[in-house]
Write a protein that holds these residues in place. Sequence first.
Motif, PDB file in Angstrom:
ATOM      1  N   THR A  51      47.398  55.845  34.797  1.00 27.52           N
ATOM      2  CA  THR A  51      47.424  55.475  36.316  1.00 27.52           C
ATOM      3  C   THR A  51      47.890  56.592  37.034  1.00 27.52           C
ATOM      4  OG1 THR A  51      48.405  53.786  37.464  1.00 27.52           O
ATOM      5  CG2 THR A  51      49.768  54.591  35.678  1.00 27.52           C
ATOM      6  N   THR A  56      45.861  53.626  41.290  1.00 23.82           N
ATOM      7  CA  THR A  56      44.292  53.622  40.418  1.00 23.82           C
ATOM      8  C   THR A  56      44.606  53.587  39.075  1.00 23.82           C
ATOM      9  OG1 THR A  56      43.638  55.914  40.849  1.00 23.82           O
ATOM     10  CG2 THR A  56      42.972  54.179  42.472  1.00 23.82           C
ATOM     11  N   ALA A  57      43.515  53.246  38.288  1.00 21.39           N
ATOM     12  CA  ALA A  57      44.051  53.260  36.814  1.00 21.39           C
ATOM     13  C   ALA A  57      42.494  53.614  36.167  1.00 21.39           C
ATOM     14  CB  ALA A  57      44.237  52.436  36.292  1.00 21.39           C
ATOM     15  N   SER A  70      49.881  49.380  33.572  1.00 28.32           N
ATOM     16  CA  SER A  70      50.533  49.364  34.879  1.00 28.32           C
ATOM     17  C   SER A  70      51.971  50.019  34.841  1.00 28.32           C
ATOM     18  CB  SER A  70      51.048  47.712  34.983  1.00 28.32           C
ATOM     19  OG  SER A  70      51.870  47.275  34.125  1.00 28.32           O
TER      20      SER A  70
END
Length: 121
Positions: A51, A56-57, A70
Amino acid sequence: QVQLVESGGGLVQPGGSLTLSCAASGSITSISVMAWYRQAPGKERELVAQTFSTGTASYADSVKGRFTISRDNAKKTVYLQMNSLKPDDTAVYYCKVRCRKHWYEVDNDYWGQGTQVTVSS
């Protein structure tokens, strides 16, 4: 000194869920990337998810739809929620944080100690 402390690993049955945590501590000016890698015996270390500071990831194809990365910027912590676990997910999982301690330094990569995840009946 920058330290990464991982937690949450363990033994889980196929189809189960597990959540990993990695908390960064020390003098950190900014964090650009937080990521999770894994390494199974006899295999290369694999990037699982990462991430970015933009929020964004991205994910490896093997975990898309099952894993979610997260971050909590205030706590300087990154999480990896793993669902529908498979035996092939068995590995040592490492977190990596790309950050700098001071504005005049370039970014450096820091690694956690690793946590064992075993998926077995």
